[in-house]
Write a protein that holds these residues in place. Structure first.
Motif, PDB file in Angstrom:
ATOM      1  N   ALA A  15      35.446  26.216  37.010  1.00 15.21           N
ATOM      2  CA  ALA A  15      34.628  27.092  37.931  1.00 15.21           C
ATOM      3  C   ALA A  15      35.345  27.403  39.136  1.00 15.21           C
ATOM      4  N   ALA A  16      36.487  26.893  39.593  1.00 19.95           N
ATOM      5  CA  ALA A  16      36.965  27.422  40.814  1.00 19.95           C
ATOM      6  C   ALA A  16      38.206  28.095  40.579  1.00 19.95           C
ATOM      7  N   ARG A  40      36.919  25.497  49.630  1.00 18.70           N
ATOM      8  CA  ARG A  40      36.326  26.270  48.628  1.00 18.70           C
ATOM      9  C   ARG A  40      35.979  25.274  47.433  1.00 18.70           C
ATOM     10  N   ILE A  44      32.506  23.950  45.684  1.00 23.81           N
ATOM     11  CA  ILE A  44      32.215  24.099  44.494  1.00 23.81           C
ATOM     12  C   ILE A  44      31.809  22.715  43.666  1.00 23.81           C
ATOM     13  N   GLU A  47      28.328  21.827  44.569  1.00 24.07           N
ATOM     14  CA  GLU A  47      27.314  22.916  44.128  1.00 24.07           C
ATOM     15  C   GLU A  47      27.227  22.335  42.676  1.00 24.07           C
TER      16      GLU A  47
END
Length: 331
Positions: A15-16, A40, A44, A47
């Motif tokens: 996802a990152a 960041r 993520i 999340e």
């Protein structure tokens, strides 16, 4: 994404748009990543609902995920050490570490549990064989107060400013003009040594006779009774008594009453170690707050930082004290 399985490092990395190694370094604080990348990746991970597998992480790092806390003999149950242990446990939990209490062994030959990544030692006592045993575990040792063992070198230390605390208390008690007696443990701990040293220096600076009466580090009422009776017979008169050990001040008040001295009408009494029990008495007792819970928190935080590589070995932190003035020293 399949909601029935836990989120993995690979899911976060995908996802990152970064590698698993980058995710691992970002979430563990390792590596030389830009702050923006760490933030960041962490955002993520939150999340997605990623939760680190502590057991797997410790296994990869050769760690147990546990740290130890060692107290001197007979101190388990004293308010100061219970508060210190609570603070250490709270901070350990915040760093995802388990805390293991290591009491003084009844058998001197018995060794502490080896399955710890580091250990905190509260009030190292000169000559305690457990200090050598803990050092032999080859894990970082953080002490609460200085270790007076010649040549001792540990990973870190948190120490209270007992010299400043002692002088502040004595300045407060000096208004009556009489001598101030000190009931204090010996010089086998830096706690006792620093308070005695500060007391003698203050007496010399203020033209007072130094009246030091020995009581054990862990004392009982009879120890205090004898010391108070002797102090009140001192030539020149004693107008105030400072009882240093945890729990000793209450016994000092009772012992003074047995000698016909009333607190605070004709004798001031103060404790060097504060506790909730001193605040709840009919005549609350003035004391120095040496912040045991904060001491435990700082020691655990320092040890966790050393284990994680965020704090340089040899770091020393100074914990300030605060004088809590109550009815027992009202002039």
């Amino acid at each position: 994404m399949n909601e029935s399985r836990p989120i993995t490092l690979q899911d976060v990395a995908r996802a990152a748009g970064v590698s698993k190694t980058t995710v691992s370094d970002a979430l563990s604080g390792r590596g030389r990543l830009p702050a923006a990348t760490r933030e960041r990746v962490a955002a993520i991970a939150r999340e997605l609902g990623y939760v680190a597998n502590r057991s797997a992480r410790n296994l990869r790092g050769g760690r147990t995920g546990a740290i130890g806390l060692y107290f001197p003999a007979r101190t388990i149950g004293l308010e100061y050490y219970m508060d210190l242990a609570i603070g250490a446990a709270e901070e350990a939990l915040a760093h995802d570490l388990a805390l293991t209490l290591i009491p003084a062994p009844a058998d001197p030959g018995r060794t502490p549990p080896p399955h710890i990544d580091g250990v905190m030692v509260s009030d190292p006592v000169l000559g305690d064989p457990m200090l050598g045993t803990l050092t032999d575990l080859r894990v970082p040792v953080v002490t609460c107060e200085r270790d007076l063992t010649p040549g001792a070198r540990h990973a870190g230390r948190v120490e209270s400013d007992h010299r400043a605390g002692t002088r502040t208390l004595l300045d407060h008690l000096s208004g009556r003009g009489d001598h101030i007696a000190l009931l204090c443990p010996g010089e086998e701990t830096s706690f006792g040594l620093d308070i005695r040293t500060a007391y003698r220096a203050w007496c010399a600076d203020n033209g007072r006779e130094a009246l030091v009466y020995d009581v054990p580090f862990v004392c009982d009422p009879e120890d205090v009774n004898h010391a108070v009776a002797e102090a009140l017979r001192a030539p020149g008169g004693v107008g105030a008594i400072v009882s240093v050990p945890d729990g000793g001040a209450t016994s000092a008040v009772h012992a003074a009453l047995q000698q016909g001295r009333h607190v605070p009408a004709d004798l001031l009494v103060a404790s060097y170690v504060d506790s909730p029990s001193l605040r709840g008495l009919a005549t609350p007792i003035t004391a120095v707050d040496i912040a045991p819970r904060e001491m435990g928190r700082r020691a655990a935080r320092l040890l966790a930082g050393i284990l994680a590589g965020h704090v340089a070995p040899g770091t020393v932190e100074i914990l300030p004290t605060e004088l809590m003035i109550r009815a027992s020293t009202s002039h």
